[in-house]
Design a protein around this motif. Structure first.
Motif, PDB file in Angstrom:
ATOM      1  N   ASN A 159       0.831  -1.213   0.000  1.00  0.00           N
ATOM      2  CA  ASN A 159       0.000   0.000   0.000  1.00  0.00           C
ATOM      3  C   ASN A 159       0.860   1.255   0.000  1.00  0.00           C
ATOM      4  O   ASN A 159       0.411   2.325  -0.394  1.00  0.00           O
ATOM      5  CB  ASN A 159      -1.008   0.002   1.146  1.00  0.00           C
ATOM      6  CG  ASN A 159      -0.353  -0.037   2.508  1.00  0.00           C
ATOM      7  OD1 ASN A 159       0.834  -0.327   2.632  1.00  0.00           O
ATOM      8  ND2 ASN A 159      -1.124   0.236   3.539  1.00  0.00           N
ATOM      9  N   ASP A 160       2.141   1.137   0.383  1.00  0.00           N
ATOM     10  CA  ASP A 160       3.051   2.281   0.315  1.00  0.00           C
ATOM     11  C   ASP A 160       3.393   2.626  -1.138  1.00  0.00           C
ATOM     12  O   ASP A 160       3.844   3.724  -1.431  1.00  0.00           O
ATOM     13  CB  ASP A 160       4.355   1.982   1.068  1.00  0.00           C
ATOM     14  CG  ASP A 160       4.141   1.875   2.572  1.00  0.00           C
ATOM     15  OD1 ASP A 160       3.072   2.311   3.056  1.00  0.00           O
ATOM     16  OD2 ASP A 160       5.038   1.337   3.243  1.00  0.00           O
ATOM     17  N   GLU A 161       3.179   1.662  -2.050  1.00  0.00           N
ATOM     18  CA  GLU A 161       3.519   1.853  -3.452  1.00  0.00           C
ATOM     19  C   GLU A 161       2.383   2.470  -4.258  1.00  0.00           C
ATOM     20  O   GLU A 161       2.581   2.825  -5.413  1.00  0.00           O
ATOM     21  CB  GLU A 161       3.885   0.498  -4.081  1.00  0.00           C
ATOM     22  CG  GLU A 161       5.067  -0.170  -3.434  1.00  0.00           C
ATOM     23  CD  GLU A 161       5.234  -1.605  -3.912  1.00  0.00           C
ATOM     24  OE1 GLU A 161       4.478  -2.060  -4.789  1.00  0.00           O
ATOM     25  OE2 GLU A 161       6.128  -2.281  -3.384  1.00  0.00           O
ATOM     26  N   ARG A 162       1.218   2.561  -3.675  1.00  0.00           N
ATOM     27  CA  ARG A 162       0.072   3.060  -4.433  1.00  0.00           C
ATOM     28  C   ARG A 162       0.245   4.526  -4.792  1.00  0.00           C
ATOM     29  O   ARG A 162       0.589   5.347  -3.962  1.00  0.00           O
ATOM     30  CB  ARG A 162      -1.211   2.877  -3.627  1.00  0.00           C
ATOM     31  CG  ARG A 162      -1.580   1.436  -3.473  1.00  0.00           C
ATOM     32  CD  ARG A 162      -2.956   1.291  -2.876  1.00  0.00           C
ATOM     33  NE  ARG A 162      -3.203  -0.117  -2.632  1.00  0.00           N
ATOM     34  CZ  ARG A 162      -3.683  -0.616  -1.525  1.00  0.00           C
ATOM     35  NH1 ARG A 162      -4.023   0.178  -0.542  1.00  0.00           N
ATOM     36  NH2 ARG A 162      -3.867  -1.897  -1.391  1.00  0.00           N
ATOM     37  N   LYS A 163      -0.016   4.810  -6.032  1.00  0.00           N
ATOM     38  CA  LYS A 163       0.077   6.184  -6.525  1.00  0.00           C
ATOM     39  C   LYS A 163      -1.294   6.583  -7.061  1.00  0.00           C
ATOM     40  O   LYS A 163      -1.834   5.933  -7.954  1.00  0.00           O
ATOM     41  CB  LYS A 163       1.098   6.276  -7.665  1.00  0.00           C
ATOM     42  CG  LYS A 163       2.469   5.747  -7.311  1.00  0.00           C
ATOM     43  CD  LYS A 163       3.338   6.834  -6.756  1.00  0.00           C
ATOM     44  CE  LYS A 163       4.748   6.361  -6.584  1.00  0.00           C
ATOM     45  NZ  LYS A 163       5.113   6.045  -5.246  1.00  0.00           N
ATOM     46  N   THR A 164      -1.835   7.634  -6.512  1.00  0.00           N
ATOM     47  CA  THR A 164      -3.119   8.144  -7.002  1.00  0.00           C
ATOM     48  C   THR A 164      -2.999   9.651  -7.179  1.00  0.00           C
ATOM     49  O   THR A 164      -2.069  10.285  -6.680  1.00  0.00           O
ATOM     50  CB  THR A 164      -4.271   7.851  -6.014  1.00  0.00           C
ATOM     51  OG1 THR A 164      -4.072   8.636  -4.834  1.00  0.00           O
ATOM     52  CG2 THR A 164      -4.338   6.375  -5.656  1.00  0.00           C
ATOM     53  N   ASP A 165      -3.949  10.204  -7.880  1.00  0.00           N
ATOM     54  CA  ASP A 165      -3.976  11.661  -8.028  1.00  0.00           C
ATOM     55  C   ASP A 165      -5.095  12.263  -7.187  1.00  0.00           C
ATOM     56  O   ASP A 165      -5.566  13.363  -7.455  1.00  0.00           O
ATOM     57  CB  ASP A 165      -4.089  12.043  -9.492  1.00  0.00           C
ATOM     58  CG  ASP A 165      -5.372  11.551 -10.141  1.00  0.00           C
ATOM     59  OD1 ASP A 165      -6.031  10.681  -9.544  1.00  0.00           O
ATOM     60  OD2 ASP A 165      -5.697  12.026 -11.235  1.00  0.00           O
ATOM     61  N   LEU A 166      -5.500  11.535  -6.134  1.00  0.00           N
ATOM     62  CA  LEU A 166      -6.586  12.009  -5.273  1.00  0.00           C
ATOM     63  C   LEU A 166      -6.224  13.331  -4.596  1.00  0.00           C
ATOM     64  O   LEU A 166      -7.047  14.253  -4.563  1.00  0.00           O
ATOM     65  CB  LEU A 166      -6.923  10.946  -4.220  1.00  0.00           C
ATOM     66  CG  LEU A 166      -8.055  11.292  -3.264  1.00  0.00           C
ATOM     67  CD1 LEU A 166      -9.362  11.516  -4.023  1.00  0.00           C
ATOM     68  CD2 LEU A 166      -8.232  10.198  -2.225  1.00  0.00           C
ATOM     69  N   LEU A 170      -8.387  16.752  -4.930  1.00  0.00           N
ATOM     70  CA  LEU A 170      -8.956  17.417  -3.762  1.00  0.00           C
ATOM     71  C   LEU A 170      -8.469  18.857  -3.665  1.00  0.00           C
ATOM     72  O   LEU A 170      -9.233  19.758  -3.313  1.00  0.00           O
ATOM     73  CB  LEU A 170      -8.626  16.639  -2.482  1.00  0.00           C
ATOM     74  CG  LEU A 170      -9.326  15.305  -2.309  1.00  0.00           C
ATOM     75  CD1 LEU A 170      -8.785  14.577  -1.081  1.00  0.00           C
ATOM     76  CD2 LEU A 170     -10.824  15.475  -2.203  1.00  0.00           C
ATOM     77  N   ALA A 171      -7.183  19.068  -3.975  1.00  0.00           N
ATOM     78  CA  ALA A 171      -6.621  20.426  -3.918  1.00  0.00           C
ATOM     79  C   ALA A 171      -7.238  21.320  -4.998  1.00  0.00           C
ATOM     80  O   ALA A 171      -7.368  22.536  -4.810  1.00  0.00           O
ATOM     81  CB  ALA A 171      -5.105  20.355  -4.069  1.00  0.00           C
ATOM     82  N   ALA A 172      -7.615  20.731  -6.127  1.00  0.00           N
ATOM     83  CA  ALA A 172      -8.190  21.518  -7.223  1.00  0.00           C
ATOM     84  C   ALA A 172      -9.596  21.998  -6.899  1.00  0.00           C
ATOM     85  O   ALA A 172     -10.082  22.954  -7.515  1.00  0.00           O
ATOM     86  CB  ALA A 172      -8.211  20.676  -8.503  1.00  0.00           C
ATOM     87  N   ASN A 173     -10.254  21.363  -5.990  1.00  0.00           N
ATOM     88  CA  ASN A 173     -11.632  21.757  -5.658  1.00  0.00           C
ATOM     89  C   ASN A 173     -11.605  22.783  -4.600  1.00  0.00           C
ATOM     90  O   ASN A 173     -11.877  23.279  -3.805  1.00  0.00           O
ATOM     91  CB  ASN A 173     -12.470  20.547  -5.230  1.00  0.00           C
ATOM     92  CG  ASN A 173     -12.733  19.644  -6.412  1.00  0.00           C
ATOM     93  OD1 ASN A 173     -12.843  20.117  -7.526  1.00  0.00           O
ATOM     94  ND2 ASN A 173     -12.813  18.352  -6.162  1.00  0.00           N
TER      95      ASN A 173
END
Length: 173
Positions: A159-166, A170-173
């Protein structure tokens, strides 16, 4: 699961249920296994009326030759509780001789065989190995390439390897 079933209880009575005008027919699970007396089974869906949950594991302890007054076709023992097997419960049962580590969480057994197939290399990590190893109370047998086991432990939790653009969304909103 079917291979283990064939080894231990092939001669045991099958569960039958009424089907239209055909009479009593053997119960075949969604994966094609015929359930029999003595089978280890796993519940695949919650059934709150029957007080069983997805992941419950039990044993078929009785198979009736006729449908009983309570509409049961047999009896299932889960955690020391006898439960009637009805036509509503049958579709939620699968053979439970061999289950995934994910489905085994929260359970323990005296002896476990942990199979680490090479094709699952991308999903085997330290956390999964830990969960699998801690399901056993006394005896553990690990089948697989020792290099795969070593890689999983060295990899750590994936799970340390997971890459998301979440975070960016969130910052864009």
């Amino acid at each position: 699961g079917k291979l283990i079933q064939a080894t231990f209880d092939q001669s045991s009575p099958e569960i039958h249920h009424p089907f239209r005008s055909w009479g009593m027919v053997p119960w075949v699970t969604p994966t094609g296994a015929k359930l029999r007396l003595g089978d280890r089974v796993i519940v695949t869906q919650n059934n709150y009326d029957a007080d069983i949950r997805n992941g419950d594991i039990g044993t078929i302890t009785a198979v009736y030759s006729e449908v009983q007054e309570d509409q049961s076709l047999g009896e299932l023992m889960i955690d020391g509780r006898p439960l009637p097997i009805t036509i509503d419960i049958l579709p939620t049962l699968e053979l439970g001789y061999a289950i995934t580590i994910h489905k085994s969480q929260g359970s323990q057994w005296d002896t476990c065989i942990l199979v680490l197939p090479p094709y699952a290399e991308h999903m085997i990590d330290q956390t999964l190995i830990y969960t699998g190893v801690t399901r056993t109370v006394n005896n553990l047998v690990i089948l697989g390439d020792s290099a795969l086991l070593r890689k999983a432990v060295e990899r750590g939790p994936s799970n340390d390897e997971r890459k998301t653009d979440l975070a960016a969304k969130l910052a864009a909103n």
